[in-house]
Enzyme design. Structure first.
Site, mmCIF file in Angstrom:
data_model
loop_
_atom_site.group_PDB
_atom_site.id
_atom_site.type_symbol
_atom_site.label_atom_id
_atom_site.label_comp_id
_atom_site.label_asym_id
_atom_site.label_seq_id
_atom_site.Cartn_x
_atom_site.Cartn_y
_atom_site.Cartn_z
ATOM 1 N N ARG A 56 0.822 -1.121 0.005
ATOM 2 C CA ARG A 56 -0.076 0.197 -0.033
ATOM 3 C C ARG A 56 0.776 1.204 -0.005
ATOM 4 N NH1 ARG A 56 -3.651 -1.398 4.939
ATOM 5 N NH2 ARG A 56 -2.785 -3.466 4.830
ATOM 6 N N GLU A 64 0.801 -5.711 13.328
ATOM 7 C CA GLU A 64 -0.364 -5.820 14.162
ATOM 8 C C GLU A 64 -1.057 -7.140 14.176
ATOM 9 O OE1 GLU A 64 -3.556 -3.115 13.097
ATOM 10 O OE2 GLU A 64 -4.504 -3.308 15.083
#
Ligand SMILES: O=P(O)(O)OC[C@H]1O[C@H](OP(=O)(O)OP(=O)(O)O)[C@H](O)[C@@H]1O
Ligand SMILES: Nc1ncnc2[nH]cnc12
Length: 173
Positions: free
Chosen positions: A61, A98
Site C-alpha cells: 500500500r 499488528e
C-alpha cells in the site's frame, strides 16, 4: 477535499484479517478521484517541507501513495519490498505486524550515504513496518528526513518505535 472529507472515504471492516482488528480500508478512498488527488496533494505538501531527494514506500500500500507523491515532488521512488522480490543484493530487516510477522528488503545500492529521503505509507499501526524501514535506511547510511502516513492508529503508539525525526499523519483513529 479537506481531511475530514477524506476520512469519510475510508471504510471500516471489523474483524479483518483477525477477530478484534478493525481494518481501515483505503480502497474506497483510492477509487474516489477527488479524494485520491486531495490525499496525494496533502501528503506531497508535508513531504515537500522535508526537502527529500527520494520517497521510500513499503510494499504494497505504500507503493500506491509513495509513487504518486514522488511523481508530484519530482523525486525518485525507492521500493521497500517483501522477501525475495528484489533481484540485486539487499539489506534485510524482520519485524512484527499488528497481525503477524514479516520481513522487508531494500536494494543495497538504492541509496548512498548522504541521500535524503522521506518514508510514505498508508498507515502506521504498531510501527513495526516503519521501524524496519528506518533500519534499512540506517544500514544504507542515508538521511531519514521523516515519515508521512495517511492514517495513524494512535492507541498502538507506533510512533514510539520510530527514530527522532518528524512524523506526520493526515488522519488519526
Ligand atoms: O505499523 P505496523 O503495525 O507495522 O502496520 C502497518 C503496515 O501494515 C500494512 O501493511 P501490510 O503488511 O498489511 O501489507 P500490504 O501493504 O501489502 O497490505 C500497512 O500498509 C502498513 O505498511
Ligand atoms: N487496522 C489496520 N487497518 C488497515 N491496515 C492495517 N495494517 C495494520 N493494521 C491495520
Amino acid at each position: 477535499m479537506d481531511i475530514q472529507d477524506i476520512q469519510t472515504l475510508i471504510r471500516d471492516i471489523p474483524d479483518f484479517p483477525k477477530p478484534g482488528i478493525v481494518f481501515r480500508d483505503i480502497t474506497t478512498l483510492l477509487k474516489h478521484p477527488e479524494g485520491f488527488r486531495s490525499t496525494i496533494d496533502l501528503l506531497a505538501q508535508r513531504c515537500g517541507e522535508l526537502s527529500p531527494d527520494y520517497i521510500l514506500g513499503m510494499e504494497s500500500r505504500g507503493f500506491i501513495f509513495g509513487t504518486a507523491v514522488a511523481y508530484q515532488l519530482n523525486c525518485g521512488f525507492i521500493p521497500v519490498r517483501k522477501p525475495k522480490k528484489l533481484p540485486a543484493p539487499v539489506y534485510q530487516q524482520s519485524y512484527d505486524l499488528e497481525y503477524g510477522q514479516d520481513q522487508l528488503e531494500m536494494h543495497q545500492d538504492a541509496l548512498k550515504e548522504g541521500d535524503r529521503l522521506v518514508v510514505v505509507d498508508d498507515l502506521i499501526a504498531t510501527g513495526g513496518t516503519a521501524q524496519a524501514t528506518a533500519k534499512l535506511v540506517e544500514q544504507a547510511g542515508a538521511i531519514l528526513a521523516g515519515f508521512v502516513f495517511v492514517i495513524e492508529l494512535e492507541a498502538l503508539e507506533g510512533r514510539k518505535n520510530l527514530p527522532d525525526v518528524p512524523i506526520s499523519s493526515l488522519i488519526q483513529y
